[in-house]
Scaffold this motif. Structure first.
Motif: not given
Ligand code: ADP
Ligand code: MG
Length: 419
Positions: A121-126
């Motif tokens: 999905t390639g989703r990330l959160v910083l």
């Protein structure tokens, strides 16, 4: 959580020979199972909280931030954001690899501020820890979507399979292909860790096909330090960068080593790596301030007509070094300026490749000039593999890295520069 389906007409199971369970009994069992699942989750969260408390002691700040991050994580895991469209045939793909927290970071009571969802999905959160003006704490959540992401426990082989293998296959199957992979990120984020594994895996794969098709394989390994170029397979002998009348860039004197087997590749990699880190005063300093280029060239046997194919694997200078422009030491300042220039030029060149723009500003730096072939031409393919350290004390650098990677594929609005 998983959705429970309607009760199927179960055949008699092993535990209840010959007895058909009533729908009511099954309903009760499902409720029990659900309750048990919730209890386990609560236990895990409580244990994590306990561990954190024991570990972080009375570092109340860290604990407060971690609780906020934990809450965000739960929220996202329950409501995953939608997947975005990925084009596996795009000329440019951007991926992110996160390394695990190391002992030093744990020792300094840093905590993990990067949450990654599924690889594809390639989703990330910083989660950026912040203090408001009234001194209360908060977390700024920065969301990103890339082509692929690799969480902290991903093995090198998996990174290779998804990030570099497609480039290698293209290189082998397509005449005249120029494939390039860049490792970008702050010093210590894992660039060399990834690339060292990738060099040999790619070379082995290319060697295997070369044998099959009767092609020759040559390897060169060099370093761009400031505006100069050094051969890492010839004791850092300086290499001249010249441009011919047609605009083709030549590295005069760079040695290309013919290779036939994996052992030879390994020897060259080791030799070059040693050369890179022992070149000057402080080993880590030098390698974080230079870009290293490992090149595998596939050629027809003498007299062949088809054009060369090339795979370049680039371990970039530490992205934070570009900010050394305010340093007191003049040499460091100049180097910082050149690194900054090269990383900005690189971004513009990859973006030009991605958007199909005819203007590729490769003259913007030595790095992009040397890699000119990677940005022009129908058969250029590029992977940018951004690396991030997970620790709270690297949040700012990681955010810069993610923004850089994010903008690589973002279309520049017409007539406007980069903000
Ligand atoms: P860089 O080249 O970006 O400066 P390195 O590749 O030298 O960073 O990595 C810094 C340290 O972290 C090294 O000791 C390396 O072994 C370790 N490391 C990096 N990435 C990983 C990873 N994915 N898993 C385990 N250790 C890693
Ligand atoms: Mg390195």
């Amino acid at each position: 959580g998983r959705r429970m389906s309607a009760p199927p007409a179960v055949p008699p199971s092993a535990n209840s020979p010959g007895v058909q369970k009533s729908a009511c009994v099954m309903q009760v069992e499902r409720i029990k199972a659900k309750r048990e699942e919730r209890r386990l989750q609560a236990d895990a969260a409580a244990k994590r909280k306990e561990d954190n408390k024991r570990y972080y002691g009375n570092d109340a700040d860290a604990v407060e931030y971690m609780q906020m991050i934990e809450a965000e994580r739960t929220l996202f895991q329950e409501n995953p954001p939608p997947t975005r469209d990925h084009n596996p045939h795009a000329k440019v793909v951007v991926m992110v690899r996160k390394r695990p927290l190391n002992k030093k970071e744990e020792g300094s009571r840093a905590f993990d501020v990067i949450t990654m969802f599924d690889r594809d999905t390639g989703r990330l959160v910083l989660h950026e820890p912040k203090t408001k003006v009234d001194m209360s704490k908060c977390v700024d959540n920065h969301h990103f979507a890339f082509d692929k992401i690799f969480a902290e426990h991903t093995a090198n082989q998996e990174v290779y399979d998804h990030a570099v293998r497609p480039l290698v296959e293209q290189c082998i199957s397509q005449e005249g292909c120029m494939a390039t992979a860049f490792a970008y990120g702050q010093t210590g984020s894992g660039k060399t860790f990834t690339m060292a594994a990738v060099y040999t895996a790619a070379a082995h794969s290319i060697l295997r096909s070369a044998r099959q098709y009767g092609l020759r394989v040559g390897i060169s390994f060099f370093e761009i330090y400031g505006v100069k170029c050094f051969d890492l397979l010839a004791n850092r002998k300086p290499v001249n960068i010249l441009e011919d009348a047609k605009g083709k860039v030549c590295l005069v004197g760079l040695v290309e080593h013919p290779v036939e087997g994996p052992d030879q590749v390994l020897q060259l990699v080791e030799h070059g790596t040693r050369c890179r880190s022992t070149g000057s005063t402080s080993a880590n300093e030098t390698s974080s301030r230079s870009h290293s280029v490992f090149q595998i060239v596939l050629k027809e046997p003498e007299g062949g007509q088809r054009s060369t194919r090339k795979l370049a694997l680039i371990d970039l200078a530490g992205s934070e070094r570009g900010a050394d422009t305010a340093n007191a030491d003049r040499k460091t300042r100049n180097e910082g300026a050149e690194i900054n220039k090269s990383l900005l030029a690189l971004k513009e060149c990859i973006r030009a490749l991605s958007t199909g723009s005819s203007h590729v500003p490769f003259r913007g730096s030595k790095l992009t000039q040397v890699l000119r072939d990677a940005f022009v031409g129908e058969r250029s393919r590029t992977v940018l593999l951004a690396h991030v350290a997970p620790a709270s004390n690297s949040a700012e650098h990681s955010l810069n890295t993610l923004r850089y990677a994010d903008r690589i594929k973002e279309m520049a609005p017409a007539g406007q520069g980069d903000a």
